[in-house]
Design a protein around this motif. Structure first.
Motif, short mmCIF file in Angstrom:
data_model
loop_
_atom_site.label_atom_id
_atom_site.label_comp_id
_atom_site.label_asym_id
_atom_site.label_seq_id
_atom_site.Cartn_x
_atom_site.Cartn_y
_atom_site.Cartn_z
N MET A 1 0.83 -1.20 0.00
CA MET A 1 0.00 0.00 0.00
C MET A 1 0.86 1.25 0.00
N THR A 2 0.36 2.31 -0.55
CA THR A 2 1.08 3.59 -0.54
C THR A 2 0.99 4.20 0.85
N ALA A 3 1.80 5.23 1.06
CA ALA A 3 1.78 5.91 2.36
C ALA A 3 0.40 6.50 2.63
N THR A 4 -0.23 7.03 1.57
CA THR A 4 -1.56 7.63 1.74
C THR A 4 -2.55 6.57 2.21
N ARG A 5 -2.49 5.42 1.58
CA ARG A 5 -3.43 4.38 1.98
C ARG A 5 -3.12 3.85 3.37
N THR A 6 -1.84 3.78 3.71
CA THR A 6 -1.49 3.31 5.04
C THR A 6 -2.05 4.25 6.09
N ALA A 7 -2.06 5.53 5.83
CA ALA A 7 -2.60 6.50 6.77
C ALA A 7 -4.11 6.38 6.92
N ALA A 8 -4.75 5.68 5.99
CA ALA A 8 -6.21 5.57 6.01
C ALA A 8 -6.68 4.38 6.84
N VAL A 9 -5.74 3.66 7.48
CA VAL A 9 -6.14 2.53 8.28
C VAL A 9 -5.94 2.85 9.75
N ALA A 10 -6.67 2.15 10.60
CA ALA A 10 -6.58 2.35 12.05
C ALA A 10 -6.27 1.03 12.71
N ALA A 11 -5.25 1.01 13.56
CA ALA A 11 -4.86 -0.24 14.21
C ALA A 11 -5.03 -0.17 15.72
N GLY B 1 -1.17 -6.51 5.72
CA GLY B 1 0.09 -7.19 6.02
C GLY B 1 -0.16 -8.29 7.02
N ASP B 2 0.52 -8.22 8.15
CA ASP B 2 0.32 -9.24 9.18
C ASP B 2 -0.58 -8.73 10.31
N ARG B 3 -1.26 -7.61 10.05
CA ARG B 3 -2.13 -7.04 11.08
C ARG B 3 -3.58 -6.98 10.60
N VAL B 4 -4.47 -7.00 11.58
CA VAL B 4 -5.89 -6.75 11.31
C VAL B 4 -6.17 -5.31 11.70
N VAL B 5 -6.66 -4.52 10.77
CA VAL B 5 -6.89 -3.10 11.00
C VAL B 5 -8.29 -2.72 10.51
N ALA B 6 -8.65 -1.47 10.72
CA ALA B 6 -9.95 -0.95 10.28
C ALA B 6 -9.74 0.22 9.35
N THR B 7 -10.69 0.42 8.45
CA THR B 7 -10.62 1.56 7.54
C THR B 7 -12.02 2.00 7.15
N ALA B 8 -12.14 3.28 6.88
CA ALA B 8 -13.39 3.82 6.34
C ALA B 8 -13.19 4.25 4.90
N ASP B 9 -12.04 3.90 4.34
CA ASP B 9 -11.69 4.27 2.97
C ASP B 9 -12.06 3.11 2.04
N GLU B 10 -13.01 3.34 1.17
CA GLU B 10 -13.48 2.28 0.28
C GLU B 10 -12.37 1.80 -0.65
N THR B 11 -11.52 2.70 -1.10
CA THR B 11 -10.43 2.32 -2.00
C THR B 11 -9.45 1.39 -1.29
N VAL B 12 -9.13 1.72 -0.06
CA VAL B 12 -8.23 0.87 0.72
C VAL B 12 -8.87 -0.50 0.94
N ALA B 13 -10.13 -0.51 1.27
CA ALA B 13 -10.82 -1.77 1.52
C ALA B 13 -10.86 -2.63 0.28
N ALA B 14 -11.07 -2.00 -0.89
CA ALA B 14 -11.18 -2.75 -2.14
C ALA B 14 -9.88 -3.47 -2.48
N GLY B 15 -8.76 -2.94 -2.02
CA GLY B 15 -7.48 -3.54 -2.35
C GLY B 15 -6.95 -4.46 -1.27
N ALA B 16 -7.79 -4.81 -0.30
CA ALA B 16 -7.33 -5.63 0.81
C ALA B 16 -8.27 -6.82 1.00
N ARG B 17 -7.87 -7.70 1.87
CA ARG B 17 -8.73 -8.84 2.23
C ARG B 17 -9.70 -8.36 3.31
N ILE B 18 -10.99 -8.33 2.97
CA ILE B 18 -12.01 -7.83 3.90
C ILE B 18 -12.44 -8.98 4.81
#
Length: 522
Positions: free
Chosen positions: A1-11, A33-50
């Motif tokens: 993920m890009t830095a922008t997308r990384t900032a869009a997640v909450a751990a 990655g190896d963590r379970v996180v939360a996001t409200a960014d649809e783009t980030v969610a679309a590129g990850a395992r939900i």
């Protein structure tokens, strides 16, 4: 993920909680990655395992949209009536202006004062929603008629009917007097009725149309025209039925988790043969003193929730500061049952605060005396002295003269019955104490502090535990609309938490608590 997308997640727990508290945005739980996180960014969610997701859930979406539309409110949350005007015009007005429904506490209030209160509310609120309580008064039927007269006179469009064990002419009159038809011939109920019940057999009465014999009597008395009576045969008595569980005041102390599903099931069974019953909404009251309790009620299928005890300590409630402070220190186990004033002879009880008052024990003493003796003249001298010095603190004859003065104006038929029956006379004397004790509490009369009758359910203690350490711990900060905002917002937040947990998501324990926050911090 890009830095922008990384900032869009909450751990962290705080960050995840903040995302879930943003109730108008969806939230996805994803593997990053190896963590379970939360996001409200649809783009980030679309590129990850939900792993799980919750949709937006603003407080306005909780409950039945039909309740909100019918009553013209923004949420399916209401403040129920608290008798003797504790649910004051100021409380009702504050709730209405904030977009909530509230019911004026007309029970126990003289008809003239009720009429003035309804006149004030109708003038102040114009088209905004509000309700008036109509309590079943089998020993004083004239009171029911007076309240209905006032409601009709001031075009009060919603009545909260409580403590009814059977239907009466007056509750039927209110409902039927507002019936008309639209251009398509469908029945329109301008007078909405919310019935508060704790038994399936009573709910059944309100799920069905008004009984034919009561409609016939009302037509014969000139209280309804034949067309209104005919329309009343086509609609249920109530628009809404509130499952009253372990509440303050009149209550059968039913568990909400049993009572609410039973009433919903009863409605659905009846609707198979009586389709009009399907439109009746079933709400929940009793024991709702925290957002978690409200969320649980909605999860059980409640169309709306009603709070009571927790509003009694609100700034706008017509209750003394002394009593509000007592309520603010109550624990959930600090309640007990005591004989009621309005249904004393029937043995009906109300739930009251036990801490800081001797009322319950003294009221039980009066009822035991009533059961055992035929009249005051049959009382042993020692018992009579005990009652006059410890409980009534006046001679029995002086109390009786107060009763004569009171009922001469309010309901002279009571005096006729007392003249014919010594036991009835004794009941009125004892009801003098039961009736005045709540007034002593409301006015904060220090010399009668031990006799305060404070209607209260366990929800009050739960509310105090929830608000401990926050700005709402102080009664001075408890405004009724803010309480409503905190309760319904917290219920939506905790519902989202429950949805994720049901999907198998393990969340930090700190996230599962919704703490009240002042509006400037929200």
């Amino acid at each position: 993920m890009t830095a922008t997308r990384t900032a869009a997640v909450a751990a962290t727990a705080a960050d995840i909680g903040a995302l879930l508290l943003d109730l108008r945005r969806p939230c996805w739980i994803i593997r990053h990655g190896d963590r379970v996180v939360a996001t409200a960014d649809e783009t980030v969610a679309a590129g990850a395992r939900i792993l799980a997701a919750v949709g937006p859930l603003p407080p306005e979406q909780l409950g039945d949209s039909g309740f909100r539309a019918a009553h013209g409110v923004r949420t399916a949350y209401a403040a129920g009536a608290m008798a003797n005007g504790i649910a004051s015009p100021a409380l009702v007005s504050a709730m209405s202006r904030a977009g909530y429904l509230a019911s004026y506490g007309a029970a126990g209030v003289s008809p003239g004062i009720v009429d003035a209160a309804l006149s004030r509310l109708a003038a102040e609120l114009t088209d905004r929603p509000f309700a008036c309580n109509l309590i079943h008064s089998p020993s004083e039927p004239a009171l029911e008629r007076a309240i209905v007269d006032s409601c009709l006179r001031h075009a009060v469009r919603c009545v909260e009917a409580s403590a009814f064990m059977s239907l009466t002419r007056e509750v039927v009159r209110y409902r039927a007097a507002g019936l008309t038809t639209d251009r398509d011939g469908r029945v329109v109920a301008r007078n909405r009725l919310i019935a508060k019940v704790s038994r399936v057999e009573v709910a059944d009465l309100f799920l069905r149309p008004a009984p034919a014999h009561l409609l016939r009597e009302l037509v014969e008395r000139g209280d309804l025209d034949p067309e209104q009576a005919r329309l009343a045969e086509r609609v249920p008595m109530a628009d809404d039925i509130t499952a009253e569980a372990d509440s303050g005041g009149h209550t059968d102390r039913r568990p909400l988790t049993v009572l609410l599903p039973e009433l919903i099931a009863a409605r659905d069974r009846l609707a198979r043969d009586l389709p009009s019953a399907a439109a009746v909404r079933i709400g929940a009251a009793g024991g709702i003193g925290t957002p978690a309790a409200a969320a649980a009620a909605f999860a059980l299928g409640a169309a709306y929730v009603v709070t009571g005890s927790i509003n009694q300590a609100a700034v706008e409630a017509d209750q003394s500061e002394t009593t509000k402070k007592l309520l603010a220190t109550a624990d959930f186990a600090d309640c007990t049952m005591a004989p009621s004033s309005d249904m004393f002879e029937l043995g009906v009880q109300v739930q009251v605060l036990r801490r800081g008052t001797m009322f319950a024990a003294r009221a039980h003493r009066l009822y035991e005396t009533y059961r055992e003796y035929a009249g005051v003249d049959a009382l042993p001298d020692a018992l009579r002295t005990e009652l006059e010095t410890t409980i009534l603190r006046r001679p029995l004859e002086a109390v009786w003269q107060d009763c004569v003065t009171f009922f001469t104006d309010r309901d002279p038929a009571q005096l006729v019955g007392a003249a014919e029956d010594p036991k009835r006379r004794m009941a009125l004397i004892f009801r003098w104490y039961l009736g005045l004790s709540s007034g002593w509490s409301i006015r904060g009369e220090a010399e009668r502090a031990a006799d305060y009758q404070i209607w209260c359910g366990p929800a009050m203690g739960a509310f105090n535990s929830w608000t401990a350490g926050t700005y709402l711990a102080s009664p001075n900060n408890r405004t009724v609309a803010d309480i409503a905002d905190q309760m319904i917002t917290g219920a939506a937040y905790l519902t989202r938490i429950a949805q994720l947990r049901t999907a198998g998501v393990r969340l930090p324990a700190d996230i599962a608590r919704f703490a009240p926050r002042p509006s400037e911090e929200r």
